[in-house]
Design an enzyme around this catalytic site. Structure first.
Site, PDB file in Angstrom:
ATOM      1  CB  CYS A  21      -0.996  -0.006   1.154  1.00 18.28           C
ATOM      2  SG  CYS A  21      -0.280  -0.324   2.763  1.00 18.28           S
ATOM      3  CE  LYS A  23      -3.181  -4.235   8.570  1.00 16.06           C
ATOM      4  NZ  LYS A  23      -2.084  -3.868   7.660  1.00 16.06           N
ATOM      5  NE  ARG A  41      -5.030  -0.385   4.065  1.00 12.35           N
ATOM      6  CZ  ARG A  41      -4.562   0.371   3.077  1.00 12.35           C
ATOM      7  NH1 ARG A  41      -4.911   0.130   1.818  1.00 12.35           N
ATOM      8  NH2 ARG A  41      -3.741   1.367   3.332  1.00 12.35           N
ATOM      9  CE  LYS A  64      -1.546  -2.779  11.902  1.00  9.45           C
ATOM     10  NZ  LYS A  64      -0.815  -2.660  10.659  1.00  9.45           N
ATOM     11  CE1 TYR A 123       4.404   3.730  14.681  1.00  8.68           C
ATOM     12  CE2 TYR A 123       2.375   2.906  15.681  1.00  8.68           C
ATOM     13  CZ  TYR A 123       3.213   3.029  14.591  1.00  8.68           C
ATOM     14  OH  TYR A 123       2.861   2.436  13.401  1.00  8.68           O
TER      15      TYR A 123
HETATM   16  C1  PBG Z   1       0.193  -1.650   5.811  1.00 13.97           C
HETATM   17  C2  PBG Z   1       0.153  -1.353   7.259  1.00 13.97           C
HETATM   18  C3  PBG Z   1      -0.732  -0.521   7.964  1.00 13.97           C
HETATM   19  C4  PBG Z   1      -0.275  -0.517   9.284  1.00 13.97           C
HETATM   20  C5  PBG Z   1       0.827  -1.331   9.329  1.00 13.97           C
HETATM   21  N1  PBG Z   1       1.076  -1.855   8.087  1.00 13.97           N
HETATM   22  C6  PBG Z   1      -1.858   0.298   7.500  1.00 13.97           C
HETATM   23  C7  PBG Z   1      -3.083  -0.331   7.019  1.00 13.97           C
HETATM   24  O1  PBG Z   1      -3.226  -1.550   6.929  1.00 13.97           O
HETATM   25  O2  PBG Z   1      -3.975   0.427   6.637  1.00 13.97           O
HETATM   26  C8  PBG Z   1      -0.884   0.275  10.403  1.00 13.97           C
HETATM   27  C9  PBG Z   1       0.031   0.544  11.546  1.00 13.97           C
HETATM   28  C10 PBG Z   1      -0.439   1.581  12.482  1.00 13.97           C
HETATM   29  O3  PBG Z   1      -1.542   2.131  12.390  1.00 13.97           O
HETATM   30  O4  PBG Z   1       0.344   1.878  13.381  1.00 13.97           O
HETATM   31  N2  PBG Z   1      -0.728  -2.560   5.330  1.00 13.97           N
END
Ligand code: PBG
Length: 326
Positions: free
Chosen positions: A119, A199, A221, A252, A317
């Site tokens: 992405c 995720k 997504r 996640k 973070y």
């Molecule tokens: C890429 C990805 C994302 C995050 C990590 N890898 C964004 C998404 O899937 O939209 C999000 C990490 C975060 O919000 O700290 N696919």
């Protein structure tokens, strides 16, 4: 009054640490690092106070700062110099992540995990190759199996650049197996995969999309990331990744999904990781800025709860700030 069981007896100052069930240490933490090929200087990320996009030339210096406070593991995300519909920058040998990993490995002893997704590299901001939806004929969606081929190429290029571990985050079906096969046939059978196994399609990724410039140009997504209401499905997703050879299993986001962290902990013996995402970070900062809560204490309690739920590793973070206090 017959109170024989008094839990407060064990809450006095000297005894509390002895009976504490959960602890955090810097070795549990993985710090995300953003490397940006479009800049020569560090650029602060407004929605994530304390975080910056760093140029490739500063990648190793950034990792050394983390090591100084005891964080030895990083997850590298890249912002490429240019994007195209396929996202070819993601597997370029001279791509932003590949060059950065090379420098980080040469100049630090850090453990480098490469986030694997498309992405940030595609002009449309989706996590793979697009096509018209075969059934409806009008909505665009991501082609699963064609995308897997590209993921294989990205994994090999990241491993060749020196990545210690590959972490696929695109949520394509079969991604772990495809990446395992690509890595093995390129001679990287010892490179582990940390699967973003469960995720969710989450609103908590908002600030990350500013940081990594990977917002989808249209749609969302939800065709590939999980529905937030689904708990049993998470176990199916995780089981599939285990079958395909995942070495560590990630949930996640973290805080809104602690039940899933606990389920995965109880259902599997693999290490469990949880990603305390950008929105979980940004909301505490925003509230603290207003004086509504104490940032350090709220951050510590958040991470402790993720550990208590069953996570072994935490991507966060807060890694640098927390480690410097531990
Ligand atoms: C890429 C990805 C994302 C995050 C990590 N890898 C964004 C998404 O899937 O939209 C999000 C990490 C975060 O919000 O700290 N696919």
């Amino acid at each position: 009054m017959d109170l024989t069981d008094r839990p407060r007896r064990l809450r006095a100052d000297g005894i509390r640490p002895l009976v504490s069930e959960t602890s955090l240490s810097a070795s549990d933490l993985i710090a995300p690092v953003f490397v940006d090929a479009t800049t020569d200087e560090r650029v602060p990320i407004p929605s994530m106070p304390g975080h910056e996009r760093v140029p490739v030339s500063e990648a190793a210096a950034r990792v050394r700062e983390l090591q100084e406070v005891g964080v030895e593991s990083v997850m590298v995300f890249g912002i490429p110099a240019s994007k195209d519909p396929e996202g070819s920058g993601a597997w370029a040998d001279d791509g932003v992540v590949q060059r950065s990993i090379g420098r980080i490995k040469a100049q630090t002893g850090a453990y480098v995990i490469a986030d694997l997704c498309l992405c940030e590299y595609t002009s449309h901001g989706h996590c793979g190759v697009l096509e018209e939806d075969a059934q409806s004929g009008d909505t665009m969606t991501v082609k699963n199996d064609e995308t897997l081929e590209l993921y294989g190429k990205i994994a090999v290029s990241q491993a060749r650049a020196g990545a210690d571990m590959i972490a696929p985050s695109g949520m394509m079906d079969g991604q772990v197996g495809a990446i395992r096969e690509a890595l093995d046939s390129a001679g990287f059978e010892h490179t582990p995969i940390m699967a973003y196994a469960a995720k969710y399609a989450s609103a908590f990724y908002g600030p990350f999309r500013d940081a990594a410039d990977g917002a989808p140009a249209f749609g969302d997504r939800s065709h590939y990331q999980m529905d937030p209401g689904n708990r049993r499905e998470a176990m199916r997703e995780v089981a599939l990744d285990v079958e395909q050879g995942a070495d560590a299993l990630m949930v996640k986001p973290a805080l809104p999904y602690l039940d899933i962290v606990r389920d995965v902990r109880e259902g599997f013996d693999h290490p469990v990781a949880a990603y305390n995402v950008s929105g979980e970070y940004a909301m505490l900062h925003a509230a603290a800025e207003k004086g509504w809560l104490d940032l350090e204490e709220a951050a510590y309690e958040s991470l402790l709860s993720i550990k208590r739920a069953g996570a072994d590793l935490i991507l966060t973070y807060f890694a640098e700030d927390l480690a410097s206090r531990l």
